[in-house]
Design an enzyme around this catalytic site. Structure first.
Site, mmCIF file in Angstrom:
data_model
loop_
_atom_site.group_PDB
_atom_site.id
_atom_site.type_symbol
_atom_site.label_atom_id
_atom_site.label_comp_id
_atom_site.label_asym_id
_atom_site.label_seq_id
_atom_site.Cartn_x
_atom_site.Cartn_y
_atom_site.Cartn_z
ATOM 1 N N HIS A 110 0.837 -1.204 0.000
ATOM 2 C CA HIS A 110 0.000 0.000 0.000
ATOM 3 C C HIS A 110 0.876 1.259 0.000
ATOM 4 O O HIS A 110 0.706 2.146 -0.844
ATOM 5 C CB HIS A 110 -0.908 -0.019 1.234
ATOM 6 C CG HIS A 110 -1.819 1.155 1.351
ATOM 7 N ND1 HIS A 110 -3.147 1.111 0.996
ATOM 8 C CD2 HIS A 110 -1.596 2.431 1.786
ATOM 9 C CE1 HIS A 110 -3.701 2.295 1.209
ATOM 10 N NE2 HIS A 110 -2.784 3.116 1.689
ATOM 11 N N GLU A 111 1.798 1.322 0.953
ATOM 12 C CA GLU A 111 2.644 2.518 1.058
ATOM 13 C C GLU A 111 3.574 2.635 -0.153
ATOM 14 O O GLU A 111 3.879 3.746 -0.596
ATOM 15 C CB GLU A 111 3.446 2.502 2.358
ATOM 16 C CG GLU A 111 2.597 2.519 3.623
ATOM 17 C CD GLU A 111 1.536 3.620 3.643
ATOM 18 O OE1 GLU A 111 1.737 4.692 3.019
ATOM 19 O OE2 GLU A 111 0.481 3.396 4.256
ATOM 20 N N HIS A 168 1.718 4.326 -2.910
ATOM 21 C CA HIS A 168 1.798 5.786 -2.720
ATOM 22 C C HIS A 168 3.165 6.301 -3.175
ATOM 23 O O HIS A 168 3.265 7.345 -3.831
ATOM 24 C CB HIS A 168 1.633 6.137 -1.241
ATOM 25 C CG HIS A 168 0.232 6.211 -0.756
ATOM 26 N ND1 HIS A 168 -0.762 6.898 -1.412
ATOM 27 C CD2 HIS A 168 -0.344 5.694 0.367
ATOM 28 C CE1 HIS A 168 -1.886 6.805 -0.716
ATOM 29 N NE2 HIS A 168 -1.662 6.086 0.357
ATOM 30 N N HIS A 180 3.544 6.752 -6.811
ATOM 31 C CA HIS A 180 2.836 7.968 -7.220
ATOM 32 C C HIS A 180 3.726 9.192 -7.018
ATOM 33 O O HIS A 180 3.764 10.111 -7.847
ATOM 34 C CB HIS A 180 1.557 8.092 -6.386
ATOM 35 C CG HIS A 180 0.490 8.929 -6.999
ATOM 36 N ND1 HIS A 180 -0.702 9.211 -6.364
ATOM 37 C CD2 HIS A 180 0.407 9.568 -8.201
ATOM 38 C CE1 HIS A 180 -1.455 9.970 -7.140
ATOM 39 N NE2 HIS A 180 -0.801 10.207 -8.257
#
Length: 677
Positions: free
Chosen positions: A468-469, A472, A475
């Protein structure tokens, strides 16, 4: 005194020189950088030439960069490696920064220049990104008080100054309460059911504090396994209730008054700016647009998920009664019996999976998947200064070997680190007039530490957290944009969770798992049988988990989509907001709000719904990959364009360009098992 924060960083990739920065450097650096930023803004205002996009909008974008860099370093350390001195400085400089921000946003002369450019926008031949930046700058002023009277501007300044102090205090209280609690166990019998790693970790914790026995804390790697495996029900109850009391006790760290003040100040601020509520103000700049849309979205999912969740809890209650004669299933029983039932239903336990998820392998797996998708590579580099010895640093290169980003990875709990997991940046990307500045990104987590005998072995939940991190982080690392304020994660808040939640999907795919799920002792790739079990169990308790997320979203909207002045008792207010989603008996003196950092300290006020909103997007996006092949080059390139575009377009436009259509909730409902088969 030479101050490294005020000098050009003469380091590889101009990375932060952490080892040279001392506590006494921060305050003077902030004061000097604010002074310089004001001078840069004054130069724009006093420019005798007529306002143009370049001398006003672009010049604004380039102003205050030194201050931004200092702020990033300081406030990231305040989250990941704080101490009393840093917290004291944070309380002193936050009002200064708030005041400086308002000095700019409320400056009528500056706004007049921006307005002149804005009114000429159709004749300026701006490219799409420039046009989007102009729109954003104009709205940034009009939405933040530039048109207010002098009296109301003064009120806004006072509100913002108080809010900056209160939100900081809220977070400091939560950290103190998390660090202050210890469950000390001296009787070995009370450790029954706990896996070896949790016992070893608790022993190490006790030894580090010069105490006998075993210490369990409210940090996730200690707290979660205890709730999940400890057979001693009374001790599970004690630890659970201790977590539920965080910042809700009769001591100096109580956050009840802070919550009421923050909610009321946000409401007054919104009213001052012409909005009905804080949620109306926030959501104007979100994909959802209005509080009504958010509440309808949450309630629609609630109607669909609740029957499944109730069925899950009824089954769990029957199971606990059959197994141990438990008459009333309580909240502190959920993780324990859910794990036992999972083992029975799917013949799968976390402990069976953990040997295949050594932290270093999981991290490499996240990297390798990005390499397969986008051709980028990650090289560990030891010549970059770190803010803590546990941090690992990487150079990220594109497929042609060009530098893309620095990545800092910080994985283990410490007293100076707040709980949870997050991605942040020490420097954002930009490329104005060919001056390419690449980002410096950080991933911060709180995973199970290695012990004397074993490396860090992750639970499957920790595996998905890392992915998940890292989603990010991608991105943040891959922008192909001109302006910093439109780069990376500078997108609508209900879009920002798409890349992170999208990346979690790879944790369930055999093609991806075989890249990194290898037994830490034998090197054996995770057996297909276990992969099948993971897939079969992937939506286990998804009804319950959905209800939990919806409850947080509804609580957020209860605080921010209404007039909060009537809130007298935080516990009663929260109980009422949670009522439609409750599946367990309530607990006296246990309240979530006083430690709900996402909405009272982080950026999620009126935005917690975005996790579920982005789930609709991520399930729909990953369905596209499943249709074409999860490593399909053409699909991956379309996705790369989606996330590398940052905030340069309306996110729905970007999504439709990627997917060829608007997102449908069907993929999410199907994935979560929230539709009848």
């Amino acid at each position: 005194m030479n101050n490294p924060l005020l000098e050009k960083f003469d380091t590889l990739h101009e990375s932060a020189p952490f080892s040279k920065i001392k506590i006494e450097h921060y305050q003077p650096a902030f004061e000097q950088a604010i002074k310089e930023a004001k001078e840069e803004v004054d130069a724009i205002i006093n420019n005798p030439e007529a306002p143009t996009f370049e001398n006003t909008i672009e010049a604004m974008e380039l102003s205050g960069q030194k201050l931004g860099r200092i702020s990033s370093i300081f406030f990231n350390l305040n989250s990941a490696e704080t101490n009393d001195d840093i917290q004291k400085i944070a309380q002193e400089v936050s009002p200064l920064l708030s005041e400086f921000g308002n000095d700019i946003r409320l400056n009528l002369d500056l706004f007049e220049r921006i307005k002149i450019v804005y009114n000429q926008k159709d004749s300026l031949n701006l490219n799409p990104e420039q046009a989007y930046l102009l729109e954003k700058k104009y709205k940034g002023f009009s939405r933040n008080g530039a048109n207010l009277s002098d009296e109301d501007k003064s009120k806004l300044r006072e509100i913002d100054k108080e809010l900056s102090s209160l939100t900081l205090q809220f977070g400091q209280n939560v950290l103190a309460e998390t660090n202050n609690y210890e469950l000390i166990i001296s009787n070995e019998e009370d450790l029954k059911g706990l896996p070896d790693y949790a016992i070893e970790q608790a022993k190490t914790e006790a030894e580090s504090k010069g105490k006998n026995g075993w210490i369990f804390t409210l940090q996730a790697p200690s707290y979660i396994p205890f709730l999940q495996y400890a057979e001693n029900r009374a001790l599970r109850e004690e630890l659970f209730k201790a977590s539920g009391r965080k910042a809700f006790q009769a001591n100096e760290y109580n956050n009840e008054e802070n919550i009421k003040k923050i909610a009321n100040l946000r409401y007054k601020r919104a009213n001052l700016l012409g909005y009905n509520t804080h949620a109306d103000y926030v959501l104007e700049e979100r994909m959802a647009k209005t509080p009504a849309t958010v509440i309808d979205f949450l309630n629609d999912l609630l109607v669909k998920a609740k029957p499944f969740a109730e069925k899950e809890i009824a089954e769990l209650a029957d199971f606990a009664k059959r197994l141990d004669g438990i008459e009333t299933l309580q909240r502190w029983d959920h993780a324990y019996y859910a794990e036992k039932l999972k083992q029975e239903k799917f013949n799968l336990s976390e402990e069976e999976l953990k040997p295949y998820f050594q932290l270093e392998n999981v991290e490499k797996g996240a990297f390798d998947i990005a390499t397969k998708l986008f051709g980028i590579t990650f090289n560990e580099i030891n010549t970059i200064d770190k803010y803590h010895e546990e941090v690992t640093t990487y150079e990220v290169l594109d497929k042609d070997g060009n530098f893309l980003s620095l990545l800092y990875a910080d994985y283990f709990p410490r007293a100076g680190k707040r709980p949870g997991a997050w991605m942040t940046s020490f420097r954002e990307a930009s490329n104005v007039n060919g001056n390419s500045i690449r980002p410096h990104i950080s991933m911060v987590c709180n995973f199970t530490k290695p012990t004397k005998d074993k490396p860090s072995l992750l639970t499957f939940q920790e595996v998905t957290t890392l992915f998940h991190e890292f989603g990010h982080a991608l991105h943040g690392m891959l922008p192909n944009t001109i302006y910093e304020s439109l780069a990376g994660t500078n997108v609508y808040w209900d879009f920002v969770e798409l890349p992170s939640q999208f990346y979690e999907n790879f944790c369930y795919e055999p093609e991806a798992l075989e890249l990194f799920a290898k037994h830490y002792e034998t090197g054996e790739i995770i057996p297909q049988e276990l992969i099948d079990k993971v897939k079969n169990a992937s939506n286990y308790m998804d009804g319950y988990q959905t209800m939990r997320q919806l409850s947080f979203g509804l609580l957020d909207m209860a605080y921010h989509a209404n007039d909060p002045s009537t809130i007298t008792a935080v516990q009663e207010f929260e109980k009422e907001a949670f009522a439609p989603t409750e599946l367990y008996p309530s607990i006296e003196n246990n309240v979530m709000s006083p430690s709900f950092s996402h909405i009272f300290q982080g950026g999620y006020s009126s935005g917690y719904y975005s996790y579920k909103w982005a789930e609709v997007l991520d399930a729909d996006a990953f369905a596209f990959f499943q249709e074409t092949g999860i490593f399909n080059e053409e699909t991956a390139q379309k996705y790369y364009k989606l996330i590398s575009s940052g905030g340069t377009k309306d996110p729905m436009e970007l999504y439709v360009e990627f997917r060829g259509k608007k997102p449908s909730p069907e993929a999410l409902l199907k994935r979560a098992g929230l539709v009848e088969a």
